[in-house]
Design a protein around this motif. Sequence first.
Motif, PDB file in Angstrom:
ATOM      1  N   GLU A  86      -6.913  43.325  46.721  1.00  0.00           N
ATOM      2  CA  GLU A  86      -6.061  42.146  46.563  1.00  0.00           C
ATOM      3  C   GLU A  86      -4.835  42.423  45.687  1.00  0.00           C
ATOM      4  OE1 GLU A  86      -6.649  39.695  48.311  1.00  0.00           O
ATOM      5  OE2 GLU A  86      -8.767  39.862  48.826  1.00  0.00           O
ATOM      6  N   ALA A  87      -4.779  43.589  45.060  1.00  0.00           N
ATOM      7  CA  ALA A  87      -3.787  43.825  44.015  1.00  0.00           C
ATOM      8  C   ALA A  87      -2.350  43.727  44.524  1.00  0.00           C
ATOM      9  CB  ALA A  87      -4.024  45.184  43.366  1.00  0.00           C
ATOM     10  N   ALA A  88      -2.028  44.415  45.591  1.00  0.00           N
ATOM     11  CA  ALA A  88      -0.641  44.453  46.060  1.00  0.00           C
ATOM     12  C   ALA A  88      -0.137  43.066  46.432  1.00  0.00           C
ATOM     13  CB  ALA A  88      -0.518  45.412  47.237  1.00  0.00           C
ATOM     14  N   GLY A  89      -0.953  42.315  47.155  1.00  0.00           N
ATOM     15  CA  GLY A  89      -0.538  40.982  47.564  1.00  0.00           C
ATOM     16  C   GLY A  89      -0.348  40.044  46.386  1.00  0.00           C
ATOM     17  N   LEU A  90      -1.275  40.101  45.425  1.00  0.00           N
ATOM     18  CA  LEU A  90      -1.162  39.226  44.261  1.00  0.00           C
ATOM     19  C   LEU A  90       0.019  39.601  43.380  1.00  0.00           C
ATOM     20  CD1 LEU A  90      -4.921  38.842  43.329  1.00  0.00           C
ATOM     21  CD2 LEU A  90      -3.382  37.037  44.119  1.00  0.00           C
ATOM     22  N   LEU A  91       0.272  40.889  43.244  1.00  0.00           N
ATOM     23  CA  LEU A  91       1.432  41.312  42.459  1.00  0.00           C
ATOM     24  C   LEU A  91       2.715  40.773  43.076  1.00  0.00           C
ATOM     25  CD1 LEU A  91       1.666  43.080  39.884  1.00  0.00           C
ATOM     26  CD2 LEU A  91       2.373  44.953  41.369  1.00  0.00           C
ATOM     27  N   ALA A  92       2.789  40.781  44.394  1.00  0.00           N
ATOM     28  CA  ALA A  92       3.959  40.245  45.087  1.00  0.00           C
ATOM     29  C   ALA A  92       4.091  38.741  44.862  1.00  0.00           C
ATOM     30  CB  ALA A  92       3.870  40.556  46.576  1.00  0.00           C
ATOM     31  N   GLU A  93       2.975  38.024  44.770  1.00  0.00           N
ATOM     32  CA  GLU A  93       3.019  36.582  44.561  1.00  0.00           C
ATOM     33  C   GLU A  93       3.337  36.229  43.113  1.00  0.00           C
ATOM     34  OE1 GLU A  93      -0.262  34.308  46.208  1.00  0.00           O
ATOM     35  OE2 GLU A  93      -0.578  35.848  47.731  1.00  0.00           O
ATOM     36  N   LEU A  94       2.960  37.083  42.176  1.00  0.00           N
ATOM     37  CA  LEU A  94       3.232  36.817  40.769  1.00  0.00           C
ATOM     38  C   LEU A  94       4.675  37.136  40.382  1.00  0.00           C
ATOM     39  CD1 LEU A  94      -0.034  38.205  39.129  1.00  0.00           C
ATOM     40  CD2 LEU A  94       0.672  35.807  39.264  1.00  0.00           C
ATOM     41  N   THR A  95       5.286  38.094  41.063  1.00  0.00           N
ATOM     42  CA  THR A  95       6.630  38.540  40.680  1.00  0.00           C
ATOM     43  C   THR A  95       7.669  37.425  40.663  1.00  0.00           C
ATOM     44  OG1 THR A  95       6.176  40.807  41.392  1.00  0.00           O
ATOM     45  CG2 THR A  95       8.487  40.143  41.278  1.00  0.00           C
ATOM     46  N   PRO A  96       7.687  36.493  41.643  1.00  0.00           N
ATOM     47  CA  PRO A  96       8.695  35.425  41.569  1.00  0.00           C
ATOM     48  C   PRO A  96       8.474  34.426  40.446  1.00  0.00           C
ATOM     49  CG  PRO A  96       7.827  35.680  43.811  1.00  0.00           C
ATOM     50  CD  PRO A  96       6.934  36.453  42.907  1.00  0.00           C
ATOM     51  N   LEU A  97       7.310  34.481  39.807  1.00  0.00           N
ATOM     52  CA  LEU A  97       6.956  33.478  38.809  1.00  0.00           C
ATOM     53  C   LEU A  97       7.366  33.847  37.390  1.00  0.00           C
ATOM     54  CD1 LEU A  97       3.342  32.451  39.914  1.00  0.00           C
ATOM     55  CD2 LEU A  97       5.450  31.131  40.184  1.00  0.00           C
ATOM     56  N   ALA A  98       7.739  35.099  37.129  1.00  0.00           N
ATOM     57  CA  ALA A  98       7.900  35.525  35.739  1.00  0.00           C
ATOM     58  C   ALA A  98       8.917  36.637  35.600  1.00  0.00           C
ATOM     59  CB  ALA A  98       6.549  35.986  35.183  1.00  0.00           C
ATOM     60  N   GLY A  99       9.388  36.807  34.338  1.00  0.00           N
ATOM     61  CA  GLY A  99      10.313  37.890  34.030  1.00  0.00           C
ATOM     62  C   GLY A  99       9.625  39.180  33.656  1.00  0.00           C
ATOM     63  N   ARG A 100       8.344  39.106  33.277  1.00  0.00           N
ATOM     64  CA  ARG A 100       7.572  40.309  32.953  1.00  0.00           C
ATOM     65  C   ARG A 100       6.204  40.171  33.601  1.00  0.00           C
ATOM     66  NH1 ARG A 100       4.641  41.866  27.796  1.00  0.00           N
ATOM     67  NH2 ARG A 100       5.383  39.872  26.986  1.00  0.00           N
ATOM     68  N   VAL A 101       5.834  41.147  34.417  1.00  0.00           N
ATOM     69  CA  VAL A 101       4.558  41.129  35.133  1.00  0.00           C
ATOM     70  C   VAL A 101       3.691  42.260  34.600  1.00  0.00           C
ATOM     71  CG1 VAL A 101       3.440  41.222  37.389  1.00  0.00           C
ATOM     72  CG2 VAL A 101       5.714  40.186  37.169  1.00  0.00           C
ATOM     73  N   LEU A 102       2.477  41.911  34.159  1.00  0.00           N
ATOM     74  CA  LEU A 102       1.574  42.877  33.549  1.00  0.00           C
ATOM     75  C   LEU A 102       0.366  43.117  34.442  1.00  0.00           C
ATOM     76  CD1 LEU A 102       2.535  40.569  31.209  1.00  0.00           C
ATOM     77  CD2 LEU A 102       1.527  42.276  29.732  1.00  0.00           C
ATOM     78  N   VAL A 103      -0.146  44.334  34.385  1.00  0.00           N
ATOM     79  CA  VAL A 103      -1.363  44.677  35.118  1.00  0.00           C
ATOM     80  C   VAL A 103      -2.366  45.257  34.125  1.00  0.00           C
ATOM     81  CG1 VAL A 103      -2.383  46.087  36.946  1.00  0.00           C
ATOM     82  CG2 VAL A 103      -0.100  45.090  37.259  1.00  0.00           C
ATOM     83  N   ASN A 104      -3.548  44.618  34.068  1.00  0.00           N
ATOM     84  CA  ASN A 104      -4.632  45.056  33.175  1.00  0.00           C
ATOM     85  C   ASN A 104      -4.157  45.221  31.729  1.00  0.00           C
ATOM     86  OD1 ASN A 104      -6.292  45.004  35.372  1.00  0.00           O
ATOM     87  ND2 ASN A 104      -6.440  47.226  35.610  1.00  0.00           N
ATOM     88  N   ASP A 105      -3.375  44.261  31.289  1.00  0.00           N
ATOM     89  CA  ASP A 105      -2.864  44.224  29.920  1.00  0.00           C
ATOM     90  C   ASP A 105      -2.772  42.765  29.522  1.00  0.00           C
ATOM     91  OD1 ASP A 105      -1.883  45.104  27.501  1.00  0.00           O
ATOM     92  OD2 ASP A 105      -0.250  46.292  28.354  1.00  0.00           O
ATOM     93  N   TRP A 106      -2.306  42.484  28.294  1.00  0.00           N
ATOM     94  CA  TRP A 106      -2.187  41.104  27.825  1.00  0.00           C
ATOM     95  C   TRP A 106      -0.776  40.857  27.317  1.00  0.00           C
ATOM     96  CZ3 TRP A 106      -5.789  38.256  29.683  1.00  0.00           C
ATOM     97  CH2 TRP A 106      -7.050  38.804  29.943  1.00  0.00           C
ATOM     98  N   PRO A 107      -0.239  39.655  27.541  1.00  0.00           N
ATOM     99  CA  PRO A 107       1.202  39.431  27.351  1.00  0.00           C
ATOM    100  C   PRO A 107       1.663  39.231  25.919  1.00  0.00           C
ATOM    101  CG  PRO A 107       0.154  37.432  28.157  1.00  0.00           C
ATOM    102  CD  PRO A 107      -0.899  38.502  28.177  1.00  0.00           C
ATOM    103  N   THR A 108       0.750  38.867  24.999  1.00  0.00           N
ATOM    104  CA  THR A 108       1.184  38.663  23.620  1.00  0.00           C
ATOM    105  C   THR A 108       1.591  40.001  23.012  1.00  0.00           C
ATOM    106  OG1 THR A 108      -1.197  38.565  23.212  1.00  0.00           O
ATOM    107  CG2 THR A 108       0.017  36.521  23.014  1.00  0.00           C
ATOM    108  N   GLY A 109       2.730  39.973  22.331  1.00  0.00           N
ATOM    109  CA  GLY A 109       3.331  41.210  21.848  1.00  0.00           C
ATOM    110  C   GLY A 109       4.424  41.632  22.806  1.00  0.00           C
ATOM    111  N   VAL A 110       5.653  41.615  22.328  1.00  0.00           N
ATOM    112  CA  VAL A 110       6.812  41.919  23.175  1.00  0.00           C
ATOM    113  C   VAL A 110       7.552  43.098  22.557  1.00  0.00           C
ATOM    114  CG1 VAL A 110       8.891  40.998  24.272  1.00  0.00           C
ATOM    115  CG2 VAL A 110       6.979  39.464  23.754  1.00  0.00           C
ATOM    116  N   ALA A 111       7.409  44.264  23.159  1.00  0.00           N
ATOM    117  CA  ALA A 111       8.035  45.467  22.617  1.00  0.00           C
ATOM    118  C   ALA A 111       9.559  45.344  22.676  1.00  0.00           C
ATOM    119  CB  ALA A 111       7.584  46.700  23.394  1.00  0.00           C
ATOM    120  N   VAL A 112      10.222  45.751  21.593  1.00  0.00           N
ATOM    121  CA  VAL A 112      11.685  45.774  21.563  1.00  0.00           C
ATOM    122  C   VAL A 112      12.120  47.112  22.140  1.00  0.00           C
ATOM    123  CG1 VAL A 112      13.735  45.609  20.120  1.00  0.00           C
ATOM    124  CG2 VAL A 112      11.687  44.277  19.542  1.00  0.00           C
TER     125      VAL A 112
END
Length: 501
Positions: free
Chosen positions: A418-444
């Motif tokens: 399901e990974a490829a299809g879901l990644l394609a569906e998530l991409t229009p929703l956000a500016g940063r898309v993560l896989v098997n990670d967590w979004p808190t913490g924004v590297a400069v």
Amino acid sequence: MAAEPVWSVDPRTGKPREQVAVEATAADVDRAVTAASATREALADRTVRAALLRTAADLLDEARPEVVETADAETALGPVRLTGELARTTAQLRSFADVVDEGAFLDVRIDLPDPTTTPPRPDLRRWKVPLGVVAVYSASNFPLAFSVPGGDTASALAAGCPVVVKAHPDHPATSELCAALLRRAAAKVGLPEDVVGLLHGFDAGVELVRHPLVAAAGFTGSVRGGRALFDAAAARPVPIPFHGELGSLNPVVITEAAAEQRAAEIGAGLAGSMTLGQGQFCTKPGFVLAPAGEAGDRFVSALTDAVGAHEPGVMLDRRMRSHFLTGTYELAQIDGVAAPVHPAPGGPDTVKAGFLTLDAELLLESHRKGDGGAFLSEYFGPVTLVVRYASRDEITAVLAVLPGNLTATLQMADEDPEAAGLLAELTPLAGRVLVNDWPTGVAVAGAQHHGGPYPATTSTSTSVGATAIERWLRPVTYQSTPQHLLPPELRDGNPLGVPRR
């Protein structure tokens, strides 16, 4: 009428600490913006701008004990978190100094004359110039990195734009201290101190975005407050760019294969991310799609254990605490919503983390009826909403009704079909898309993007990373201009050695 006092308040007790300023009047706003605008010529020297940024970082580092102590007294974020945030803030200032030195942000492009083209091409030389005075609206949850000395200020100064900051009422003493350090840095490198101004008060924030000498604005805060300022910026006789970060659910999709493979790990990881900083990060994962079957039950069980073990904590202020408790209580009362761990008061001054669950079918039916807004709202604090899906089609249907976000996360298994299809569906929703990670913490970093479709942000730009400087610049092309009249960056021979195309 006397100006209203501005008090520093201890969020642990709700009691005032000290009066640190008074709210700015319209005349105060005009003086601050006019003074800042008068420094534009002095900021034109890139070498001096880079020195300003590095000196500001040095002074903040030297004042670390006082800065951390003051910020902790006003935010209850703790010395460890604030020491890290200060390090991020000073690293950000130095990073933008490097950007200024390199000069690639000028985006110099030169097309030499060619009479053989159709139509004939003249001599064209393009670069980017600063917009002018930038209004910066400080964030509540980052008293350093997204406030007076934060990324909006650093990137604007790097672009050559003076800054007038509207302080957040949750940390006025920290704002005054940091502004004084930035102004001292300006004086040390031979710049007018007014390259950085500071104002307090709600009315001052509205006056600031309307001032005719303000050329752009950067905002981090709520949808309601940001949208009001965005509308004011657009309604001016001369509208200006308003780069606002307003709100984000930061959805997470857990595939069934991922839950089968890593239920306990994902549950613990989500709990750590959603409770970090008492859930007061703009990138907190606040909306999770998890499978409805046995693997999903194991994930919910792991999340229950991890969230239940989280110690109660103090939020940034009493108003936010009240909104968090009221909002999550009302959400939990909706038929079909369960609370494996109920968000609740942890005492007179603290809150306990929790999470709520419901079936995707309920969310979709509520959305069809026009009353599903409660499920798609951001709840600022240590809580997340887990939506249980029964099929792959329900994932697609739920994602289709989500608003824009800063981040979107996919938790997948190895070789997940399901990974490829879901990644394609998530991409229009956000500016940063993560896989098997967590979004808190924004590297400069240069490749970072901290922004997303509305309401996450009001523009397509980023507020973190090197390209944040682009918000405060506009392109200008010189055509058929004699060499001696061109800026040095555009002259033949490239005397300043800037990157050019």
